[in-house]
Enzyme design. Structure first.
Site, PDB file in Angstrom:
ATOM      1  N   GLN A  36       0.835  -1.205   0.000  1.00 37.22           N
ATOM      2  CA  GLN A  36       0.000   0.000   0.000  1.00 37.22           C
ATOM      3  C   GLN A  36       0.872   1.258   0.000  1.00 37.22           C
ATOM      4  O   GLN A  36       0.607   2.217  -0.734  1.00 37.22           O
ATOM      5  CB  GLN A  36      -0.914  -0.003   1.234  1.00 37.22           C
ATOM      6  CG  GLN A  36      -1.759   1.248   1.392  1.00 37.22           C
ATOM      7  CD  GLN A  36      -2.824   1.380   0.324  1.00 37.22           C
ATOM      8  OE1 GLN A  36      -3.621   0.470   0.112  1.00 37.22           O
ATOM      9  NE2 GLN A  36      -2.864   2.520  -0.362  1.00 37.22           N
TER      10      GLN A  36
ATOM     11  N   ARG B 261      -2.512   1.228  -7.021  1.00 32.26           N
ATOM     12  CA  ARG B 261      -2.229  -0.114  -6.507  1.00 32.26           C
ATOM     13  C   ARG B 261      -1.915  -1.049  -7.681  1.00 32.26           C
ATOM     14  O   ARG B 261      -1.024  -1.880  -7.606  1.00 32.26           O
ATOM     15  CB  ARG B 261      -3.421  -0.669  -5.701  1.00 32.26           C
ATOM     16  CG  ARG B 261      -3.652  -0.033  -4.348  1.00 32.26           C
ATOM     17  CD  ARG B 261      -2.498  -0.234  -3.375  1.00 32.26           C
ATOM     18  NE  ARG B 261      -2.177  -1.634  -3.115  1.00 32.26           N
ATOM     19  CZ  ARG B 261      -2.780  -2.423  -2.227  1.00 32.26           C
ATOM     20  NH1 ARG B 261      -3.767  -1.930  -1.489  1.00 32.26           N
ATOM     21  NH2 ARG B 261      -2.405  -3.672  -2.034  1.00 32.26           N
TER      22      ARG B 261
HETATM   23  N1   CP Z   1      -6.217  -0.791   0.760  1.00 31.85           N
HETATM   24  C1   CP Z   1      -6.426  -2.118   0.713  1.00 31.85           C
HETATM   25  O1   CP Z   1      -5.540  -2.942   0.998  1.00 31.85           O
HETATM   26  O2   CP Z   1      -7.660  -2.455   0.284  1.00 31.85           O
HETATM   27  P1   CP Z   1      -8.262  -3.948   0.278  1.00 31.85           P
HETATM   28  O3   CP Z   1      -8.468  -4.346   1.722  1.00 31.85           O
HETATM   29  O4   CP Z   1      -9.566  -3.830  -0.460  1.00 31.85           O
HETATM   30  O5   CP Z   1      -7.286  -4.854  -0.402  1.00 31.85           O
END
Ligand code: CP
Length: 342
Positions: A134, A298
């Protein structure tokens, strides 16, 4: 070739992290012109999830497909993972069948246990301690939205809210890269001393700074980027009234708090969000909110990370060698004595 896992940004130098981001930006630029190179053709990614996911799951799967590879979604409960089979055996088996493993585990120890015995790179897709993929995405997004005249080392990043796994990774990557990081939260919800000591050691090396405060207004005064995350997660339902009372209203990123920041400040959130809780709709949908650029990145940074860790490990046979083996196998299949076509 040395096997490296991506479990924690702390395991990498500033230059290595910048290389991952630069690679991601190059791949994004190619993608925007419709020509993502198939750098991982024929490669397979095993994706283990102990918790649900939207961004991590979709971005890794699409990244593999667009790079010419394939991803397997192993949903919660789908495979033996420390139950009916040891982590050691799972790590060994997946290493024989795939080129890279990405996992989202409830406990960080499960992640490190997998990596200890894996013979292919393991990429951490979130644990109870951190979320390194992230924050590579987040820094790339900050670079894309860099205020005019500033460079990375000039940036002030303020994280308002609970000391989550995202906070730990954000604090560690920003201080590693020489940025100025502030965490604002009520004292009870501030980063633990161990994380702070690691971030301070990063600052001593990088020239970055770290500020921990319970004053959210002071925290945003110089902020180029204001970041927040959920105030509670699955398993913390019993704590919701206490947490809400501690954070609301002062630590909610509202228009009032956002207006205390410089006029160029951008709003970020890793998502999923509880709209109206840690941030209001006005801020989430503000013209200076970059949450969906961040979400899109991402995809680009998963590509960069996958290529960084996997491409050097793949064999890259010549067309002549591929034709030789195909010809040999086809000749075998076409022999009358094999009886395959009778
Ligand atoms: N930000 C993130 O990791 O989102 P998810 O939980 O949807 O993968």
């Amino acid at each position: 070739m040395v096997l490296r896992h991506f479990l924690d940004t702390q395991d990498f130098s500033k230059q290595e992290l910048l290389d991952m981001i630069e690679l991601s930006r190059m791949i994004k630029a190619a993608d925007k012109q419709g020509c993502t190179p198939p750098l991982l053709a024929g490669a397979s990614l095993a994706m283990i999830f102990e918790e649900p996911s939207t961004r991590t799951r979709v971005s890794f799967e699409v990244a593999m497909t667009e790079l010419g590879g394939h991803a397997l979604y192993l949903k919660p409960g789908e495979i033996h993972l420390g139950v009916r089979e040891s982590l050691h055996d799972t790590a060994k088996v997946l290493s024989r069948m795939s080129d890279v493993i990405m996992a989202r585990t409830l406990k960080h120890e499960t992640m490190t246990g997998l990596a200890k015995d894996a013979e292919v790179p393991v990429i951490n897709g979130l644990t109870d301690y951190n979320h390194p993929t992230q924050v590579v995405c987040d820094v790339m997004t900050m670079i894309e939205h860099m205020p005019a005249g500033k460079k990375l080392e000039d940036l002030h990043v303020t994280f308002i809210g609970d000391a989550t796994n995202v906070l730990s990774s954000e604090m560690l990557i920003c201080t590693k890269l020489g940025m100025h990081f502030t965490h604002a939260a009520p004292k009870k919800y501030q980063a633990p001393a161990e994380w702070v000591s690691w971030a301070q050691a990063n600052c001593a090396e990088s020239g970055g700074t770290l500020t921990i405060t319970d004053d959210p207004v002071a925290a945003v005064k110089q902020a180029d980027f204001i970041y927040t995350d959920l105030w509670w997660w699955v398993g913390q339902e019993d704590e919701i009234p206490e947490r809400r009372a501690a954070f609301m209203p002062d630590f909610q990123v509202s228009s009032k708090l956002f207006s205390q920041a410089p006029a160029h400040a951008k709003f970020m959130h890793c998502l999923p969000a509880s709209r109206g809780v840690e941030a209001t709709d006005e801020v989430m949908d503000h013209p200076r909110s970059i949450i969906f650029d961040q979400a899109e990145n991402r995809l680009h940074t998963e590509k960069g990370l996958l290529v960084y860790f996997v491409y050097p490990r793949l064999q890259h046979p010549s067309e002549a060698l591929k034709a030789f083996h195909q010809g040999k196998i086809e000749a075998f299949l076409n022999q009358p004595q094999t009886g395959l076509f009778k």
